[in-house]
Motif scaffolding. Structure first.
Motif, short mmCIF file in Angstrom:
data_model
loop_
_atom_site.label_atom_id
_atom_site.label_comp_id
_atom_site.label_asym_id
_atom_site.label_seq_id
_atom_site.Cartn_x
_atom_site.Cartn_y
_atom_site.Cartn_z
N GLN A 192 33.12 45.59 28.02
CA GLN A 192 32.34 44.56 28.55
C GLN A 192 32.83 44.13 29.89
O GLN A 192 34.10 44.08 30.02
N HIS A 193 32.11 43.90 31.09
CA HIS A 193 32.61 43.59 32.25
C HIS A 193 32.20 42.19 32.57
O HIS A 193 31.06 41.65 32.58
N ASP A 194 33.04 41.46 33.11
CA ASP A 194 32.85 39.94 33.55
C ASP A 194 33.39 39.92 34.78
O ASP A 194 34.70 40.54 35.27
N ARG A 195 32.72 39.28 36.02
CA ARG A 195 33.27 39.21 37.30
C ARG A 195 33.36 37.93 37.65
O ARG A 195 32.67 36.99 36.93
N GLY A 196 34.10 37.57 38.39
CA GLY A 196 34.46 36.13 39.32
C GLY A 196 35.17 35.01 38.16
O GLY A 196 35.08 33.70 38.61
N GLY A 197 35.88 35.49 37.53
CA GLY A 197 36.84 34.56 36.63
C GLY A 197 38.10 34.25 37.33
O GLY A 197 37.90 34.44 38.49
N PHE A 198 38.83 33.49 36.59
CA PHE A 198 40.07 33.42 37.45
C PHE A 198 40.82 34.49 37.75
O PHE A 198 41.33 35.30 37.09
N PRO A 199 41.28 34.61 39.14
CA PRO A 199 41.96 35.95 39.36
C PRO A 199 43.52 36.00 38.97
O PRO A 199 44.09 35.17 39.20
N PHE A 200 43.72 37.09 38.41
CA PHE A 200 44.99 37.40 37.83
C PHE A 200 45.99 37.51 38.87
O PHE A 200 45.40 38.52 39.74
N GLY A 201 47.10 37.06 38.71
CA GLY A 201 48.09 37.29 39.82
C GLY A 201 49.36 37.76 39.02
O GLY A 201 49.81 36.96 38.10
N ARG A 202 50.04 38.76 39.52
CA ARG A 202 51.18 39.12 38.85
C ARG A 202 52.37 39.80 39.92
O ARG A 202 51.96 40.40 40.81
N PRO A 203 53.45 39.56 40.00
CA PRO A 203 54.44 38.89 38.71
C PRO A 203 54.50 37.43 38.85
O PRO A 203 54.51 36.70 37.79
N THR A 204 54.80 36.93 40.23
CA THR A 204 55.10 35.50 40.10
C THR A 204 54.21 34.50 39.42
O THR A 204 54.80 33.84 38.65
N LEU B 95 42.53 43.52 33.50
CA LEU B 95 42.15 42.51 34.33
C LEU B 95 42.69 43.26 35.71
O LEU B 95 43.81 43.49 35.90
N ILE B 96 41.66 42.93 36.77
CA ILE B 96 41.78 43.51 38.11
C ILE B 96 41.35 42.37 39.19
O ILE B 96 40.11 42.35 39.22
N GLY B 97 42.24 41.57 39.74
CA GLY B 97 41.70 40.38 40.33
C GLY B 97 40.78 39.62 39.69
O GLY B 97 41.35 38.95 38.51
N PRO B 98 39.71 39.39 40.26
CA PRO B 98 38.82 38.60 39.61
C PRO B 98 37.97 39.28 38.54
O PRO B 98 36.98 38.48 37.85
N ASP B 99 38.16 40.30 38.48
CA ASP B 99 37.32 41.19 37.29
C ASP B 99 38.18 41.52 36.18
O ASP B 99 39.40 41.67 36.15
N SER B 100 37.48 41.41 34.87
CA SER B 100 37.83 41.52 33.61
C SER B 100 36.97 42.30 32.70
O SER B 100 35.89 42.33 32.82
N TYR B 101 37.72 43.43 32.03
CA TYR B 101 37.06 44.31 31.11
C TYR B 101 37.62 44.03 29.69
O TYR B 101 38.66 43.95 29.67
N HIS B 102 36.62 44.04 29.03
CA HIS B 102 37.26 43.79 27.61
C HIS B 102 36.41 44.46 26.46
O HIS B 102 35.21 44.71 26.78
N ARG B 103 37.13 44.84 25.46
CA ARG B 103 36.49 45.23 24.22
C ARG B 103 37.14 44.81 22.90
O ARG B 103 38.39 44.61 22.74
N ASP B 104 36.34 44.61 21.89
CA ASP B 104 36.87 44.10 20.56
C ASP B 104 37.67 45.04 19.88
O ASP B 104 38.52 44.56 18.87
N GLY B 105 37.39 46.48 19.93
CA GLY B 105 38.25 47.17 19.13
C GLY B 105 38.25 48.57 19.71
O GLY B 105 37.52 48.77 20.99
N PRO B 106 38.93 49.49 19.31
CA PRO B 106 39.10 50.70 19.88
C PRO B 106 37.93 51.43 20.13
O PRO B 106 37.44 52.41 20.91
#
Length: 185
Positions: free
Chosen positions: A93-105, A77-88
């Protein structure tokens, strides 16, 4: 107690009344909010004797996270972009525009809220052990911060069918989290 997986028993000796833990909890959240990076290993079981699922996490401020489940899926997860795969061996797969991830607070505040009954179960020169309940998910958390810096060393969550133990393995070390190669846009 009795759950959908049968009876469960837990025993813990505590001083009663346990001291108020809100100040220690606030110190922990503040200390975690100052971190630039964090590595954490998580062990998750559905029961005390069930198989463990091991997940490795990497967090880097201000807005990146990556995890991989041993023998399973992965995500970045990089900001509003997420990349995921179901196994090694699966394709990214790339998804854009999701809820932006914020870390650490934002991460820790959302993980630990709403908290109730914040208490200190043990405190001395080597250990401070705040604990709390999240009534919205009926979960009990115990935390193991460093007693001097209040940076989290471990956390444990217990709820029916979800026994989770997290161990922080590194903080404030260089971590690079980038979009995975071969991800589809």
């Amino acid at each position: 107690m009795r759950g959908n997986r049968g009876p469960a028993t837990a025993t813990r000796s505590l001083p009663l009344p346990a001291p108020d833990g809100r100040a220690d909890f606030a110190r922990l959240l503040t200390a975690m909010g100052r971190l630039h990076s964090l590595r954490m290993d998580e062990t998750l079981r559905g029961s005390t004797t069930g198989p463990a699922v091991l997940t490795h996490y990497r967090f880097a401020a201000p807005n990146t996270m990556a995890y991989s489940i041993a023998g399973g899926g992965s995500a970045v997860l990089i900001g509003p972009d997420s990349y995921h795969r179901d196994g090694p061996a699966a394709r990214w797969q790339h998804d854009r525009g999701g809820f932006p991830f914020g870390r650490p607070t934002a991460f820790y505040r959302s993980e630990f809220q709403p908290s109730a009954a914040i208490r200190v179960l043990r405190a001395d020169s080597k250990v401070v052990e705040p604990a709390f309940v999240r009534p919205d998910i009926t979960a009990w958390f115990t935390l193991d911060p460093d007693p001097h810096t209040f940076v989290l060393r471990a956390r444990h969550m217990r709820t029916e069918g979800h026994l989770m133990d997290d161990t922080v393995t590194a903080t404030n070390q260089p971590i690079s989290i980038r979009p995975p190669t071969g991800s589809r846009h």
